[in-house]
Design a protein around this motif. Structure first.
Motif, PDB file in Angstrom:
ATOM      1  N   ASN A   1       7.215 -18.698  25.061  1.00 21.10           N
ATOM      2  CA  ASN A   1       6.792 -19.664  24.053  1.00 21.10           C
ATOM      3  C   ASN A   1       7.241 -21.075  24.418  1.00 21.10           C
ATOM      4  N   ALA A   2       8.504 -21.203  24.843  1.00 18.66           N
ATOM      5  CA  ALA A   2       9.022 -22.520  25.223  1.00 18.66           C
ATOM      6  C   ALA A   2       8.297 -23.062  26.447  1.00 18.66           C
ATOM      7  N   LEU A   3       8.078 -22.201  27.437  1.00 14.74           N
ATOM      8  CA  LEU A   3       7.409 -22.637  28.669  1.00 14.74           C
ATOM      9  C   LEU A   3       5.986 -23.095  28.379  1.00 14.74           C
ATOM     10  N   ALA A   4       5.281 -22.379  27.523  1.00 15.01           N
ATOM     11  CA  ALA A   4       3.917 -22.777  27.152  1.00 15.01           C
ATOM     12  C   ALA A   4       3.926 -24.130  26.447  1.00 15.01           C
ATOM     13  N   GLN A   5       4.861 -24.309  25.510  1.00 15.09           N
ATOM     14  CA  GLN A   5       4.970 -25.589  24.795  1.00 15.09           C
ATOM     15  C   GLN A   5       5.233 -26.741  25.743  1.00 15.09           C
TER      16      GLN A   5
ATOM     17  N   ARG B   1      -2.549 -31.326  36.027  1.00 15.62           N
ATOM     18  CA  ARG B   1      -2.823 -31.157  34.607  1.00 15.62           C
ATOM     19  C   ARG B   1      -3.545 -29.834  34.355  1.00 15.62           C
ATOM     20  N   ASN B   2      -4.527 -29.537  35.181  1.00 10.74           N
ATOM     21  CA  ASN B   2      -5.269 -28.275  35.042  1.00 10.74           C
ATOM     22  C   ASN B   2      -4.371 -27.072  35.275  1.00 10.74           C
ATOM     23  N   GLU B   3      -3.487 -27.173  36.264  1.00 10.40           N
ATOM     24  CA  GLU B   3      -2.579 -26.062  36.560  1.00 10.40           C
ATOM     25  C   GLU B   3      -1.610 -25.800  35.405  1.00 10.40           C
ATOM     26  N   LEU B   4      -1.096 -26.875  34.827  1.00 11.34           N
ATOM     27  CA  LEU B   4      -0.167 -26.727  33.699  1.00 11.34           C
ATOM     28  C   LEU B   4      -0.857 -26.065  32.513  1.00 11.34           C
ATOM     29  N   ARG B   5      -2.059 -26.499  32.222  1.00 16.45           N
ATOM     30  CA  ARG B   5      -2.787 -25.937  31.082  1.00 16.45           C
ATOM     31  C   ARG B   5      -3.214 -24.489  31.351  1.00 16.45           C
ATOM     32  N   GLN B   6      -3.536 -24.203  32.595  1.00 19.81           N
ATOM     33  CA  GLN B   6      -3.891 -22.827  32.946  1.00 19.81           C
ATOM     34  C   GLN B   6      -2.670 -21.915  32.784  1.00 19.81           C
ATOM     35  N   GLU B   7      -1.507 -22.409  33.225  1.00 18.33           N
ATOM     36  CA  GLU B   7      -0.285 -21.617  33.065  1.00 18.33           C
ATOM     37  C   GLU B   7       0.009 -21.396  31.577  1.00 18.33           C
ATOM     38  N   ALA B   8      -0.180 -22.435  30.773  1.00 18.32           N
ATOM     39  CA  ALA B   8       0.074 -22.319  29.335  1.00 18.32           C
ATOM     40  C   ALA B   8      -0.850 -21.286  28.703  1.00 18.32           C
TER      41      ALA B   8
ATOM     42  N   LEU C   1       0.210 -17.822  26.792  1.00 23.56           N
ATOM     43  CA  LEU C   1      -0.216 -17.543  25.417  1.00 23.56           C
ATOM     44  C   LEU C   1      -0.922 -16.192  25.317  1.00 23.56           C
ATOM     45  N   ARG C   2      -1.673 -15.829  26.370  1.00 22.50           N
ATOM     46  CA  ARG C   2      -2.305 -14.500  26.380  1.00 22.50           C
ATOM     47  C   ARG C   2      -1.246 -13.408  26.441  1.00 22.50           C
ATOM     48  N   ARG C   3      -0.238 -13.621  27.278  1.00 21.69           N
ATOM     49  CA  ARG C   3       0.853 -12.649  27.376  1.00 21.69           C
ATOM     50  C   ARG C   3       1.622 -12.560  26.052  1.00 21.69           C
ATOM     51  N   LEU C   4       1.808 -13.694  25.409  1.00 16.21           N
ATOM     52  CA  LEU C   4       2.493 -13.706  24.120  1.00 16.21           C
ATOM     53  C   LEU C   4       1.716 -12.893  23.077  1.00 16.21           C
ATOM     54  N   GLY C   5       0.389 -12.980  23.133  1.00 15.27           N
ATOM     55  CA  GLY C   5      -0.441 -12.219  22.205  1.00 15.27           C
ATOM     56  C   GLY C   5      -0.256 -10.721  22.347  1.00 15.27           C
ATOM     57  N   LYS C   6       0.106 -10.278  23.551  1.00 17.31           N
ATOM     58  CA  LYS C   6       0.339  -8.852  23.789  1.00 17.31           C
ATOM     59  C   LYS C   6       1.765  -8.442  23.410  1.00 17.31           C
TER      60      LYS C   6
END
Length: 340
Positions: free
Chosen positions: A290-294, A308-315, A319-324
């Motif tokens: 959660n912190a890393l995504a934020q 910028r694209n890489e950071l947002r892709q990682e986020a 978030l998908r992993r967090l959903g699981k």
């Protein structure tokens, strides 16, 4: 035979237990009715005060009786000298302390202690000395309670009240640096002490208020306001907590507070790298992801192009992993991902 005998004895014991409970309920009900009648009739005598003690011994959560007790004491104060008032208040502080040892989370008991402190006589030199002794005792009591249970948020809240209410004549005066030392001691003994972390945000927030942004950032790296605290790096302190128990919320909330909404880019990158390393070690840590995504999202707002694209892709991936991992908040993570 043995089974039957035990059953009969058990049945008899249950009857005796019920009779005792019924007796206690009857005594309590009778005492309650008596005291409420005294209250209704505005009886403010020492005997009425004694009756409230008897009822509070049985039920210290009866806030109506606490209110009545205060009315009695105020009435008794009118005809008492300062020494007698101090004696009455001392008795009540001892009474509440005995209750708090069994019921440390009952608001009404804490409230009555506050009331006692606020009604210590103010006036001649002797009464000023009494006031300081009362407040000094409160600090000692709270420290003992927090030594016994460092996560008792009622005690922490009361500590903040005491510190903010100390009379100007109190010696030695308590400073923000004293409290930083105290919270650091409590945090290092238990990193999951949310109340200590929270109090630290209040203390440092007050110390940093009005400073320029770059000065605040330097203070986060090292609180150099005192020789004893010059080696405290706030990020290093909280990193110890994160790596010790990445599943505990307390350290992560403090870390997010330290980062703020407009962190220096170099600081944000350093923390992201540290959390990525922790995430490799603890891939299923919800708070870590959660912190890393934020922070990825926060950093991406100040970058351009491929990074910028890489950071947002990682986020989005986090978030998908967090959903699981955190299925109850799955939709929340999806909504955040859609808005990246």
């Amino acid at each position: 035979m043995h089974g039957i005998k035990r059953s009969r004895l058990s049945s008899q014991a249950e009857v005796i237990r019920r009779e005792k409970e019924a007796g206690k309920i009857a005594v309590y009900g009778s005492l309650q009715a008596e005291i409420l009648t005294l209250k209704k009739n505005k009886i403010y005598t020492p005997d009425a005060l004694k009756k409230t003690t008897e009822l509070l011994d049985l039920n210290p959560e009866f806030y109506t009786i606490w209110n009545y007790r205060r009315h009695i004491l105020l009435h008794l104060f009118n005809s008492a000298n300062p020494e007698e008032i101090v004696s009455l208040l001392t008795t009540d502080l001892r009474l509440t302390m005995s209750y708090l040892q069994v019921h440390p989370k009952v608001y009404w008991i804490w409230n009555h202690r506050k009331w006692c402190l606020e009604n210590v006589p103010v006036g001649p030199e002797d009464t000023e000395r009494w006031r300081n002794e009362f407040w000094a005792m409160e600090l000692a009591v709270i420290e003992k309670m927090l030594d016994a249970d460092a996560r008792n948020f009622h005690a922490w809240d009361y500590r903040r009240y005491v510190l903010s209410s100390l009379p100007e004549s109190f010696k030695p005066p308590r400073t923000a640096l004293d409290e930083l030392r105290y919270t650091k001691k409590k945090i290092e003994s238990n990193f999951s002490n949310f109340s200590a972390w929270h109090l630290r945000t209040k203390i440092l927030g007050g110390m940093w208020e009005g400073m320029e942004g770059h000065v605040v950032e330097k203070q986060k790296d090292a609180v150099a306001l005192d020789d004893d605290l010059a080696d405290i790096d706030e990020f290093e302190l909280v990193r110890q907590a994160l790596w010790t128990d990445p599943g505990d919320q307390s350290g992560w909330l403090y870390h997010r507070w330290l980062i703020g909404d407009h962190p220096e880019e170099s600081r944000l990158r350093e923390e992201i790298n540290s959390i990525r390393e922790l995430n490799e070690t603890e891939p299923d840590s919800r708070w870590c992801m959660n912190a890393l995504a934020q922070y990825d999202i926060l950093l991406s707002s100040s970058t351009r192009g491929e990074e910028r694209n890489e950071l947002r892709q990682e986020a989005r991936g986090l978030l998908r992993r967090l959903g699981k991992v955190d299925v109850f908040r799955k939709q929340r993570y999806r909504d955040i991902a859609k808005n990246i």
